[in-house]
Design an enzyme around this catalytic site. Structure first.
Site, PDB file in Angstrom:
ATOM      1  N   GLY A 167      -4.897  -2.249   5.225  1.00 15.23           N
ATOM      2  CA  GLY A 167      -4.276  -3.458   4.817  1.00 15.23           C
ATOM      3  C   GLY A 167      -4.881  -4.740   5.080  1.00 15.23           C
ATOM      4  O   GLY A 167      -5.110  -5.507   4.348  1.00 15.23           O
ATOM      5  N   ARG A 168      -5.234  -4.889   6.444  1.00 16.11           N
ATOM      6  CA  ARG A 168      -5.970  -6.230   6.674  1.00 16.11           C
ATOM      7  C   ARG A 168      -7.293  -6.504   6.090  1.00 16.11           C
ATOM      8  O   ARG A 168      -7.889  -7.340   6.394  1.00 16.11           O
ATOM      9  CB  ARG A 168      -5.664  -6.510   8.145  1.00 16.11           C
ATOM     10  CG  ARG A 168      -6.393  -5.497   9.058  1.00 16.11           C
ATOM     11  CD  ARG A 168      -5.903  -5.605  10.418  1.00 16.11           C
ATOM     12  NE  ARG A 168      -6.528  -4.138  11.576  1.00 16.11           N
ATOM     13  CZ  ARG A 168      -5.611  -3.203  11.432  1.00 16.11           C
ATOM     14  NH1 ARG A 168      -4.627  -2.833  10.753  1.00 16.11           N
ATOM     15  NH2 ARG A 168      -6.020  -2.276  12.100  1.00 16.11           N
ATOM     16  N   LYS A 190       9.402  -1.103  14.467  1.00 13.65           N
ATOM     17  CA  LYS A 190      10.099  -0.802  13.040  1.00 13.65           C
ATOM     18  C   LYS A 190      10.976   0.451  12.914  1.00 13.65           C
ATOM     19  O   LYS A 190      12.074   0.387  12.408  1.00 13.65           O
ATOM     20  CB  LYS A 190       8.857  -0.193  12.168  1.00 13.65           C
ATOM     21  CG  LYS A 190       8.038  -1.229  11.407  1.00 13.65           C
ATOM     22  CD  LYS A 190       6.873  -0.280  10.279  1.00 13.65           C
ATOM     23  CE  LYS A 190       5.932  -1.259   9.830  1.00 13.65           C
ATOM     24  NZ  LYS A 190       5.086  -0.713   9.097  1.00 13.65           N
ATOM     25  N   GLU A 225      10.679  -4.854   4.389  1.00 16.62           N
ATOM     26  CA  GLU A 225      10.679  -6.179   4.192  1.00 16.62           C
ATOM     27  C   GLU A 225      10.339  -6.329   2.564  1.00 16.62           C
ATOM     28  O   GLU A 225      11.073  -7.053   1.800  1.00 16.62           O
ATOM     29  CB  GLU A 225       9.607  -7.051   4.893  1.00 16.62           C
ATOM     30  CG  GLU A 225      10.200  -7.280   6.614  1.00 16.62           C
ATOM     31  CD  GLU A 225       9.598  -6.005   7.329  1.00 16.62           C
ATOM     32  OE1 GLU A 225       8.982  -4.970   6.761  1.00 16.62           O
ATOM     33  OE2 GLU A 225       9.372  -6.151   8.521  1.00 16.62           O
ATOM     34  N   GLU A 227      -4.826  -7.099  15.294  1.00 17.80           N
ATOM     35  CA  GLU A 227      -4.363  -5.859  14.924  1.00 17.80           C
ATOM     36  C   GLU A 227      -5.460  -4.766  14.863  1.00 17.80           C
ATOM     37  O   GLU A 227      -5.069  -3.764  15.243  1.00 17.80           O
ATOM     38  CB  GLU A 227      -3.660  -5.941  13.506  1.00 17.80           C
ATOM     39  CG  GLU A 227      -2.804  -4.924  13.506  1.00 17.80           C
ATOM     40  CD  GLU A 227      -1.847  -5.008  11.937  1.00 17.80           C
ATOM     41  OE1 GLU A 227      -0.541  -5.333  12.115  1.00 17.80           O
ATOM     42  OE2 GLU A 227      -2.570  -5.124  11.034  1.00 17.80           O
ATOM     43  N   HIS A 242      -4.736 -33.775  18.222  1.00 16.56           N
ATOM     44  CA  HIS A 242      -3.623 -34.562  18.691  1.00 16.56           C
ATOM     45  C   HIS A 242      -2.454 -33.654  19.250  1.00 16.56           C
ATOM     46  O   HIS A 242      -1.371 -33.909  19.178  1.00 16.56           O
ATOM     47  CB  HIS A 242      -3.034 -35.165  17.348  1.00 16.56           C
ATOM     48  CG  HIS A 242      -4.130 -36.407  16.828  1.00 16.56           C
ATOM     49  ND1 HIS A 242      -4.559 -37.505  17.552  1.00 16.56           N
ATOM     50  CD2 HIS A 242      -5.263 -36.439  16.232  1.00 16.56           C
ATOM     51  CE1 HIS A 242      -5.559 -38.139  17.063  1.00 16.56           C
ATOM     52  NE2 HIS A 242      -6.039 -37.320  16.176  1.00 16.56           N
ATOM     53  N   LYS A 266       0.681  -1.080   0.103  1.00 16.96           N
ATOM     54  CA  LYS A 266       0.234  -0.034  -0.072  1.00 16.96           C
ATOM     55  C   LYS A 266       0.808   1.391   0.009  1.00 16.96           C
ATOM     56  O   LYS A 266       0.672   2.159  -0.695  1.00 16.96           O
ATOM     57  CB  LYS A 266      -0.692  -0.181   1.332  1.00 16.96           C
ATOM     58  CG  LYS A 266      -1.816   1.019   1.271  1.00 16.96           C
ATOM     59  CD  LYS A 266      -2.858   0.763   2.694  1.00 16.96           C
ATOM     60  CE  LYS A 266      -3.507   2.012   3.085  1.00 16.96           C
ATOM     61  NZ  LYS A 266      -4.377   1.720   4.250  1.00 16.96           N
TER      62      LYS A 266
HETATM   63  C1  G6Q Z   1      -2.583  -4.140   7.887  1.00 18.62           C
HETATM   64  C2  G6Q Z   1      -1.161  -3.441   8.359  1.00 18.62           C
HETATM   65  C3  G6Q Z   1      -0.016  -3.994   8.158  1.00 18.62           C
HETATM   66  C4  G6Q Z   1       0.318  -3.668   6.527  1.00 18.62           C
HETATM   67  C5  G6Q Z   1       1.710  -4.149   6.199  1.00 18.62           C
HETATM   68  C6  G6Q Z   1       2.209  -4.136   4.634  1.00 18.62           C
HETATM   69  O1  G6Q Z   1      -3.636  -3.873   8.378  1.00 18.62           O
HETATM   70  O2  G6Q Z   1      -1.184  -1.975   8.007  1.00 18.62           O
HETATM   71  O3  G6Q Z   1      -0.114  -5.455   8.049  1.00 18.62           O
HETATM   72  O4  G6Q Z   1      -0.375  -4.134   5.381  1.00 18.62           O
HETATM   73  O5  G6Q Z   1       2.546  -3.433   7.270  1.00 18.62           O
HETATM   74  O6  G6Q Z   1       2.041  -2.467   4.610  1.00 18.62           O
HETATM   75  P1  G6Q Z   1       2.151  -2.084   2.917  1.00 18.62           P
HETATM   76  O7  G6Q Z   1       1.280  -2.896   2.225  1.00 18.62           O
HETATM   77  O8  G6Q Z   1       2.056  -0.665   3.031  1.00 18.62           O
HETATM   78  O9  G6Q Z   1       3.567  -2.700   2.603  1.00 18.62           O
END
Ligand code: G6Q
Length: 547
Positions: free
Chosen positions: A267-268, A513, A212, A353, A385, A206
């Site tokens: 994002g989620r 971070k 990463e 989250e 199990h 996003k």
């Molecule tokens: C989700 C969070 C988080 C995000 C990641 C990736 O709700 O905001 O999990 O999706 O940190 O972020 P980017 O899409 O900006 O790389």
């Protein structure tokens, strides 16, 4: 005292808990032959059985009062009407627009967002079809065979969960991969299976700043150029899914190959946005749209069904009953459907989250009630199990969700009926338990007596009275998956609304971070570090000695 704990319904629930907690569900079922029909609901082919919960009619009516007194209806209205309910980030929350199949206008600051949503869906349709039928090929003219999604968190978990869940719908000559971790092992293990000429990379971020993802994307680009030796070829093998056109361009991706989404998609909550492109590539756009349809149907149910027949509202209220009145600390999700094995991990992010917050919407620290539970789980029957022992006989109360499809996609002997027998047996065992007398009787029949009998009976008795919800659907289709995801999303919303927290920010992930960026600089060179706390200095210095 917070506003929530002063509500009449909250106080009444506290008193009511004293009446309910001594009761055993075994006796409630005996006393009421209609309990299942009264406490179950059907949404399309999904049956939601919540009769094995420690509730009666009064409990439900008090929980529904709590929803009303907390302003849940108004809060749902605020989300659907594009109000900026993510107040810390000053953003609207409109994942419901991504799957608004009715195409009813949804306004954000006076502007309908649907034309943008539909434009990106068209772009996804065209692109995924061209790749799937081989019109869009690699730089040497070969067909694309491997698609590598590079993204993390919300830009990884949704599509990964969906692609895994819908494995039976994936074209046999198509291989989806997901790289999220910055640990080079993941990227290198994936690239070992790929060929530059036939691999497409989707850089999903996003912000397009995530350390990463950007580290992995740059390494993938290098790996690609090592063979292709031509920057022009990048446009055939790299696309971006992002809200940040400037950084996408700087990375070297043609904006024609950028799939846009917007800051009003968390994002989620982004599986139904362009972040779902790997899903469309894997199963085809038509089936991806079935996911949207399933989610939309639940969005409409959540928006319009009266609370007493509203499944996500009831899921949320039941969770609150255990979390806030029984003191349950966790919630377990147990899919008896192998392809949903990743669902608990997905929901872990969605739930923890969103509702792992300690400050209310007015910015006050929450001190007199607890918020989001620890969410965990694994596919059945594997968990049986491993950790079910604790759920059955441990000292903690752990409410469970069981999920299963009545039909499997593939058939092999008695496998599926055996799986289903466990899906039925576990909630029954958790509810019924085994009394001391029943345990004694069993031991007597085995010829055990005296002190040994009493000793063993204590160990073999099960308290029971452990609450479970069951979700039983026909088959795990794209539509059903979309519905299940939306049910959980709105359950999370319901709980966040009642706890009066912001479900849509994630400030808690920022501190680590920030510190990682500082530490990365401290890791350069061999000189010993002394600028952190004693433990962190010790660890970094030992690492420097070992590396
Ligand atoms: C989700 C969070 C988080 C995000 C990641 C990736 O709700 O905001 O999990 O999706 O940190 O972020 P980017 O899409 O900006 O790389």
């Amino acid at each position: 005292m917070s506003k929530l704990t002063a509500l009449p319904a909250w106080l009444a629930l506290q008193r009511h808990y004293q009446d309910i907690s001594p009761l055993h569900m075994r006796d409630m079922f005996k006393a009421d032959p209609q309990r299942f029909s009264r406490f179950s609901l059907q949404f399309e082919d999904i049956l939601f059985d919540y009769s094995k919960n420690r509730i009666d009619d009064t409990t439900l009516s008090l929980l529904l009062d709590l929803a009303k007194q907390s302003g849940l209806a108004e809060k749902i209205g605020a989300m659907y009407s594009g109000q900026k309910i993510n107040t810390t980030e000053d953003r609207a929350v409109l994942h419901i627009a991504l799957r608004n199949r009715s195409n009813r206008p949804i306004y954000l600051s006076g502007r309908d967002v649907m034309p943008d949503v539909n434009r990106v869906l068209d772009q996804m349709r065209q692109f995924s079809e061209e790749v799937r039928i081989g019109i869009r090929r690699g730089y040497t003219g070969k067909r694309i065979r491997d698609v590598v999604n590079i993204g993390i968190g919300g830009s990884d978990l949704g599509p990964y969960t969906a692609v895994t869940a819908l494995t039976p719908y994936i074209k046999s000559d198509f291989r989806p991969h997901f790289v999220s971790n910055v640990d080079e092992s993941e990227l290198l293990d994936t690239l070992d299976q790929c060929d530059q000429e036939t691999t497409l990379f989707l850089v999903a971020s996003k912000t397009f700043t995530t350390q990463e993802t950007m580290t992995n994307a740059h390494s993938a680009r290098q790996w690609f150029l090592a063979k292709a030796r031509d920057e022009e070829a990048i446009s055939k093998h790299f696309v971006a899914i992002s809200t940040n056109a400037r950084l996408v361009k700087e990375f070297g991706i043609d904006l024609e190959n950028m799939f846009e989404f917007w800051d009003w998609v968390g994002g989620r909550y982004s599986m139904c946005s362009a972040i779902g492109l790997p899903i469309a590539l894997a199963i085809g756009m038509e089936r991806f749209e079935k996911i949207l349809e399933g989610a939309h149907a639940v969005d409409e149910h959540f928006r319009t069904a009266p609370f007493e027949r509203n499944i996500p509202v009831l899921m949320g209220l039941l969770g609150i009953w255990y979390n806030n009145f029984f003191g349950a600390e966790s919630h377990v999700v147990l899919p008896y459907d192998h392809h949903l094995a990743f669902l608990p991990t997905y929901l872990q992010q969605a739930d923890m989250e969103s509702n792992g917050k300690g400050v209310d919407k007015q910015g006050r620290r929450i001190t007199d009630y607890t918020t989001g539970p620890i969410l965990w789980g694994q596919s059945g029957a594997n968990g049986q199990h491993a950790f079910y022992q604790l759920i059955h006989q441990g000292t903690k109360l752990i409410p469970c969700d069981f999920l299963a499809g009545a039909q499997s996609h593939r058939h092999l002997g008695a496998h599926h009926p055996i799986l289903m027998s466990n899906f039925f047996a576990q909630p029954e065992a958790l509810m019924l338990g085994k009394t001391l007398d029943e345990a004694r009787e069993e031991l007597r029949k085995e010829g055990v007596d005296g002190e040994r009998l009493e000793f063993l009976a204590q160990a073999k008795a099960f308290p029971g009275n452990r609450p479970t919800n069951a979700f039983l659907y026909r088959k795990l289709t794209p539509r059903t998956l979309g519905s299940l995801i939306a049910l959980y999303e709105h359950k999370i919303f319901t709980q966040g609304a009642i706890w009066d927290i912001n479900c849509f920010d994630q400030m808690g992930v920022e501190l680590g971070k920030h510190l990682a960026n500082t530490i990365q600089k401290d890791m350069a060179g061999d000189a010993s570090i002394a600028s952190h706390d004693g433990s962190t200095n010790g660890l970094i210095n030992y690492y420097k000695a070992l590396r």
